[in-house]
Every structure is written in C-alpha cells, then in structure tokens.
Scaffold this motif. Sequence first.
Motif, PDB file in Angstrom:
ATOM      1  N   ALA A 233      -1.296   3.664  -1.112  1.00 54.82           N
ATOM      2  CA  ALA A 233      -0.187   2.907  -1.699  1.00 54.82           C
ATOM      3  C   ALA A 233      -0.693   1.906  -2.731  1.00 54.82           C
ATOM      4  CB  ALA A 233       0.566   2.175  -0.590  1.00 54.82           C
ATOM      5  N   GLY A 234       0.070   1.801  -3.813  1.00 53.94           N
ATOM      6  CA  GLY A 234      -0.147   0.746  -4.796  1.00 53.94           C
ATOM      7  C   GLY A 234      -1.525   0.796  -5.438  1.00 53.94           C
ATOM      8  N   ARG A 235      -2.097  -0.401  -5.597  1.00 55.89           N
ATOM      9  CA  ARG A 235      -3.341  -0.479  -6.379  1.00 55.89           C
ATOM     10  C   ARG A 235      -4.526   0.171  -5.678  1.00 55.89           C
ATOM     11  NH1 ARG A 235      -5.382  -6.624  -5.429  1.00 55.89           N
ATOM     12  NH2 ARG A 235      -4.930  -6.573  -3.228  1.00 55.89           N
ATOM     13  N   GLU A 236      -4.370   0.522  -4.423  1.00 60.68           N
ATOM     14  CA  GLU A 236      -5.466   1.216  -3.733  1.00 60.68           C
ATOM     15  C   GLU A 236      -5.530   2.691  -4.106  1.00 60.68           C
ATOM     16  OE1 GLU A 236      -7.674  -0.437  -2.262  1.00 60.68           O
ATOM     17  OE2 GLU A 236      -6.566  -2.332  -2.181  1.00 60.68           O
ATOM     18  N   GLN A 237      -4.498   3.173  -4.827  1.00 61.97           N
ATOM     19  CA  GLN A 237      -4.418   4.610  -5.107  1.00 61.97           C
ATOM     20  C   GLN A 237      -5.713   5.158  -5.716  1.00 61.97           C
ATOM     21  OE1 GLN A 237      -2.013   6.071  -8.560  1.00 61.97           O
ATOM     22  NE2 GLN A 237      -0.960   7.295  -7.036  1.00 61.97           N
ATOM     23  N   PHE A 238      -6.127   4.600  -6.843  1.00 57.98           N
ATOM     24  CA  PHE A 238      -7.281   5.188  -7.528  1.00 57.98           C
ATOM     25  C   PHE A 238      -8.592   4.911  -6.803  1.00 57.98           C
ATOM     26  CE2 PHE A 238      -4.266   5.762 -10.989  1.00 57.98           C
ATOM     27  CZ  PHE A 238      -4.579   7.066 -11.336  1.00 57.98           C
ATOM     28  N   ARG A 239      -8.685   3.753  -6.137  1.00 59.62           N
ATOM     29  CA  ARG A 239      -9.919   3.470  -5.388  1.00 59.62           C
ATOM     30  C   ARG A 239     -10.107   4.493  -4.271  1.00 59.62           C
ATOM     31  NH1 ARG A 239      -9.024  -3.011  -4.617  1.00 59.62           N
ATOM     32  NH2 ARG A 239      -8.883  -3.474  -6.815  1.00 59.62           N
ATOM     33  N   MET A 240      -9.040   4.767  -3.542  1.00 61.61           N
ATOM     34  CA  MET A 240      -9.150   5.699  -2.421  1.00 61.61           C
ATOM     35  C   MET A 240      -9.318   7.146  -2.904  1.00 61.61           C
ATOM     36  SD  MET A 240      -9.280   4.194   0.474  1.00 61.61           S
ATOM     37  CE  MET A 240     -10.035   2.668  -0.028  1.00 61.61           C
ATOM     38  N   CYS A 241      -8.653   7.479  -4.011  1.00 65.07           N
ATOM     39  CA  CYS A 241      -8.819   8.837  -4.557  1.00 65.07           C
ATOM     40  C   CYS A 241     -10.247   9.038  -5.072  1.00 65.07           C
ATOM     41  CB  CYS A 241      -7.803   9.109  -5.663  1.00 65.07           C
ATOM     42  SG  CYS A 241      -6.149   9.397  -5.020  1.00 65.07           S
ATOM     43  N   ASN A 242     -10.799   7.994  -5.694  1.00 64.44           N
ATOM     44  CA  ASN A 242     -12.207   8.034  -6.100  1.00 64.44           C
ATOM     45  C   ASN A 242     -13.105   8.313  -4.922  1.00 64.44           C
ATOM     46  OD1 ASN A 242     -13.361   7.388  -8.700  1.00 64.44           O
ATOM     47  ND2 ASN A 242     -11.958   5.662  -8.687  1.00 64.44           N
TER      48      ASN A 242
END
Length: 308
Positions: A233-242
């Motif tokens: 969710a939210g700003r964690e999207q790209f960090r977690m996808c990375n």
Amino acid sequence: MKDKFIVTAAITGAIHTPTMSPHLPITSDEIVEEAGRASDAGAAVVHIHARAPEEGKPFGTPELFAELLPRIKTRSSAVICTTTGGALGQTAEQRVAVVKRFSPELASLNAGSINFAIFPVLDKIKEFKYDWEPEYLAMTEDFIFPNTFKTLKQFSGYFKEEGTKPEFEVYDVGMLNNLAFLVEKGHIQKPLYLQFVLGILGGIPATVGNLMFLLNTAKEMFGEDFVWSVCAAGREQFRMCNLALLMGGNTRVGLEDNLYLEKGVKAKSNGEQVEKIIRIGRELGLEPATPDEARAILNLKGLDKVKF
Ligand code: KMH
Ligand code: ZN
C-alpha cells in the motif's frame, strides 16, 4: 523462466476514491483504456475491479463487469484477473458472481478475514467530490473484511468448477495457515499462487523482515510448490516490489495500491508505474514476462476458455 518476472497492474481497486487523484479510472471507458495502457507498457496481468460509472463508487456487478471484460480482452492480450474482493461491504455471493458468470483465467481469492481500514485518510482530505467517499472511508473504522473458512471453501469450489486459478491475497501470516488447512483438506491444490499484500492497516506492515517471514513461512508450509508476488500500500509499493525482484518474486503495481509514481508526484496512469517497475527489473537483469509466459508460469487454462 528464471529471469522473468510477472508484472500485474491493479487498475482501480476499491480503496481509493475519485477525490484522491484525477487519474484514478472511474468509468468503464477509463478502466478499459487504463488496462490497455498498462498492458502496452508491459503488464502481463491486469487486475480488475468495477465501479459504478456515475460517481466512481466501487461496486462489482455482473452487468458492470460485462462492460469491462470483453472490451479489455479485445484491447489487450494480458491475462485478466478479476477481483473477488469486490467492494468493501459487498456480500460474498456478490463478490464471487464474476467468477461464476465469466469464468476468468485468474481471479483474486482473499485468504482470510481482517480489519480492512482506510479511514485514517479522512484526516488528510477536507473536501470530497462525492458524498459517498467520506461515508465509505468512515465505515471502515468498524469493518471486517470477511473471508471465513465457509466462504473460502465456497469460493474454492466455484473456482474449481470454472478452472479459474486463484490468486490468493495474503494480508498476514495466519492466512498461510488458512491455506495450508485448505490444501490438507483437499479444497485447494498446489501449486498455489500467493500475492503477499503488505501495509494495509489491519494486515502485516510492509517491512523487509515481514516479507522474508511470509516467504519463509510459505516455504515451510508448501515447499517450493508456489509462485509468489508482492504488492504494498501507498509509498511502500515500489520499495516492496524492488525487494520482491531481488528475492526472485513477481510484482504488482497499479493505482489500486498506490496513486504516486514517486514522492509528491501522482502517477498519471497505471502504465507509468508499470514502466517504472520494468525499468528497475531490467537494471537487475530481469525481463518482464509476456502474457503467454505468465500463463505458462501460473499454469492458466487459456483465454479461449473464458466466458466473455
Ligand atoms: N476490496 C478490498 C477489500 C481483491 O481484489 O481481491 C480487497 C481487494 C482485494 O481489493
Ligand atoms: Zn483488488
């Protein structure tokens, strides 16, 4: 297909409301066009919710899905993953109707019940475009997203009848325990497709340690017999996808989960987020799977067997 990763684009969802971004697709035309753009950008899977077109309130009826699914199928070759999470407050029967009627290749199947809370955003938005928006958000302070064992068994039965592959939405580690029970009792079969959903208020927080914990727990329970993906969710999207890419997993982006492309910059389309995760993947030596490669990885029945 070791160096391939599936990109799913979750096009509109049932969490964000029209006031939050002018780019959130609302009408059927917008949802179809956004699914097409995400697919053009390289998404192998598009995850689809419906909305009532006038004011964009999330609501999945067979009539609304009938306006979307055939047109998305014509516009792109992406795998269409319909939601059975539906909209907050829909009954289980309403939510699963899309599988019974349209027999999709892939559909979400939420792996357990949680508090599903999106009310804190009310503190940040002072004026809403539509009256339903603050009511919908406020309601979640007292809302449980119900996915009981009875529902899980019923949904699994309908999926099996249709040959629709379940994408299990796993919001917390106990839900893996639910799935292990369903495997043991023969209600669902391996290999499983797990979508780890991190960072929902009510579910597991989006941290490195938590993703590792989820993955290790899944391995203890199911061996290597599953495919997994991450969304956050939210700003964690790209960090977690990375992180998922580094760990050998698949990724889900899209405006359902996050309205931004980077800090302070709203994504103008799902396609922009798809392009970004593909750019990141390529930097790591990975290539996005094509829709047919995703069909092979997920062992799907094929587009010729859907009923739309
Ligand atoms: N509708 C949300 C409560 C899914 O698509 O299956 C959860 C959701 C997940 O959207
Ligand atoms: Zn969804």
